[in-house]
Motif scaffolding. Structure first.
Motif, PDB file in Angstrom:
ATOM      1  N   GLY A  41    -118.754  44.385  47.946  1.00  0.00           N
ATOM      2  CA  GLY A  41    -118.597  44.400  46.494  1.00  0.00           C
ATOM      3  C   GLY A  41    -118.734  45.788  45.909  1.00  0.00           C
ATOM      4  N   ASP A  42    -118.316  46.818  46.688  1.00  0.00           N
ATOM      5  CA  ASP A  42    -118.473  48.209  46.238  1.00  0.00           C
ATOM      6  C   ASP A  42    -119.928  48.496  45.880  1.00  0.00           C
ATOM      7  OD1 ASP A  42    -115.737  48.378  46.540  1.00  0.00           O
ATOM      8  OD2 ASP A  42    -115.324  48.085  44.405  1.00  0.00           O
ATOM      9  N   ASP A  43    -120.847  48.010  46.730  1.00  0.00           N
ATOM     10  CA  ASP A  43    -122.272  48.091  46.428  1.00  0.00           C
ATOM     11  C   ASP A  43    -122.785  49.525  46.375  1.00  0.00           C
ATOM     12  OD1 ASP A  43    -122.642  45.166  46.577  1.00  0.00           O
ATOM     13  OD2 ASP A  43    -122.139  45.472  48.681  1.00  0.00           O
ATOM     14  N   SER A  63    -122.135  65.066  40.449  1.00  0.00           N
ATOM     15  CA  SER A  63    -122.042  64.247  41.657  1.00  0.00           C
ATOM     16  C   SER A  63    -122.912  63.015  41.470  1.00  0.00           C
ATOM     17  CB  SER A  63    -122.502  65.045  42.884  1.00  0.00           C
ATOM     18  OG  SER A  63    -121.670  66.170  43.080  1.00  0.00           O
ATOM     19  N   ARG A  64    -122.437  61.858  41.979  1.00  0.00           N
ATOM     20  CA  ARG A  64    -123.149  60.615  41.748  1.00  0.00           C
ATOM     21  C   ARG A  64    -123.189  59.770  43.018  1.00  0.00           C
ATOM     22  NH1 ARG A  64    -120.459  58.872  35.866  1.00  0.00           N
ATOM     23  NH2 ARG A  64    -121.220  60.695  34.717  1.00  0.00           N
ATOM     24  N   ILE A  65    -124.382  59.253  43.324  1.00  0.00           N
ATOM     25  CA  ILE A  65    -124.573  58.234  44.341  1.00  0.00           C
ATOM     26  C   ILE A  65    -125.112  57.016  43.605  1.00  0.00           C
ATOM     27  CG2 ILE A  65    -125.788  57.579  46.451  1.00  0.00           C
ATOM     28  CD1 ILE A  65    -126.036  60.541  47.113  1.00  0.00           C
ATOM     29  N   ILE A  66    -124.326  55.933  43.592  1.00  0.00           N
ATOM     30  CA  ILE A  66    -124.693  54.749  42.824  1.00  0.00           C
ATOM     31  C   ILE A  66    -124.837  53.577  43.773  1.00  0.00           C
ATOM     32  CG2 ILE A  66    -124.006  53.157  40.984  1.00  0.00           C
ATOM     33  CD1 ILE A  66    -122.400  55.447  39.750  1.00  0.00           C
ATOM     34  N   ASN A  67    -126.044  52.992  43.809  1.00  0.00           N
ATOM     35  CA  ASN A  67    -126.302  51.799  44.601  1.00  0.00           C
ATOM     36  C   ASN A  67    -126.566  50.646  43.648  1.00  0.00           C
ATOM     37  OD1 ASN A  67    -127.022  50.366  47.149  1.00  0.00           O
ATOM     38  ND2 ASN A  67    -128.995  50.191  46.104  1.00  0.00           N
ATOM     39  N   SER A  68    -125.774  49.587  43.759  1.00  0.00           N
ATOM     40  CA  SER A  68    -125.876  48.483  42.797  1.00  0.00           C
ATOM     41  C   SER A  68    -126.440  47.208  43.397  1.00  0.00           C
ATOM     42  CB  SER A  68    -124.494  48.196  42.187  1.00  0.00           C
ATOM     43  OG  SER A  68    -123.559  47.874  43.198  1.00  0.00           O
ATOM     44  N   THR A  69    -126.806  47.220  44.679  1.00  0.00           N
ATOM     45  CA  THR A  69    -127.330  46.024  45.331  1.00  0.00           C
ATOM     46  C   THR A  69    -128.501  46.398  46.232  1.00  0.00           C
ATOM     47  OG1 THR A  69    -125.132  45.023  45.343  1.00  0.00           O
ATOM     48  CG2 THR A  69    -126.789  44.035  46.766  1.00  0.00           C
TER      49      THR A  69
END
Length: 206
Positions: A55-57, A67-73
């Motif tokens: 899910g593009d987690d 710069s971005r590191i995005i964790n959504s789960t």
């Protein structure tokens, strides 16, 4: 070995392992992903995301400015026996050591270190409170300081004892609705009373 290629209406189907000896470019809607042979790098142009998870987690991207590191789960876990957060030139912000301390830096100098008992600050590093650092607590090379620069310094407790560092000898004791006691060599010499004060021993004045 051989590479089996099948031309299809929508492109080329590769059915076996392939070897690319030059740069490879994947064209995106608003950028490119390039395997640059000379740089030994897989390069993402601005705003092109690297995505992980069903899910593009987890996504990693650079938008031209940030710069971005995005964790959504779940959790974002980074594992290392020594973990450092640094500037691009190697100046340390935070250093974490397995089975050891977490060190926090200011201008590449350690200001706060965790330890088994809690945490430690170096000499002359101040714990500061208030918008203008009105209350400061710190230790110099020889002495410790509690410094209040605005209004009153209030210490509240129903029972206050001022003792030596081994907690075996009293200097002053104060009790709510009761006495204030003064000691000499751990022997009480003076106490306030409802009627005034009591002295143990001699009272000398000049």
């Amino acid at each position: 070995g051989y590479v089996n290629l099948f031309t299809l209406a929508g492109g080329v189907d590769v059915d076996a392992a392939s070897n690319f000896n030059e740069d490879v470019t994947f064209q995106c809607a608003s950028g490119n992903i390039i395997f640059d042979k000379s740089d030994n790098a897989l390069e993402f142009s601005d705003s092109v995301l690297a995505k992980f998870g069903a899910g593009d987690d987890l996504t990693i991207t650079h938008n031209g400015t940030d710069s971005r590191i995005i964790n959504s789960t779940g959790d974002l876990k980074i594992r290392s026996n020594i973990l450092k957060l640094e500037t691009t030139t190697g100046e340390e912000y935070i250093r974490c050591t397995a089975n050891g301390s977490v060190d926090i830096f200011n201008d590449n100098v350690v200001k706060l270190t965790t330890n088994a008992d809690g945490y430690r600050s170096n000499d002359d590093v101040k714990a500061q409170f208030g918008n203008s650092s009105d209350l400061q607590i710190f230790h110099g090379s020889n002495h410790s300081f509690i410094k209040n620069i605005t209004n009153e310094l209030r210490i509240g407790s129903n029972f206050i004892k001022l003792k030596n560092d081994a907690y075996t000898e009293s200097y002053i004791e104060a009790e709510q609705n009761g006495e204030v006691k003064l000691f000499h060599d751990n022997a009480q010499k003076f106490a306030t009373k409802s009627y005034g004060a009591a002295v143990t021993g001699n009272f000398v004045t000049t």
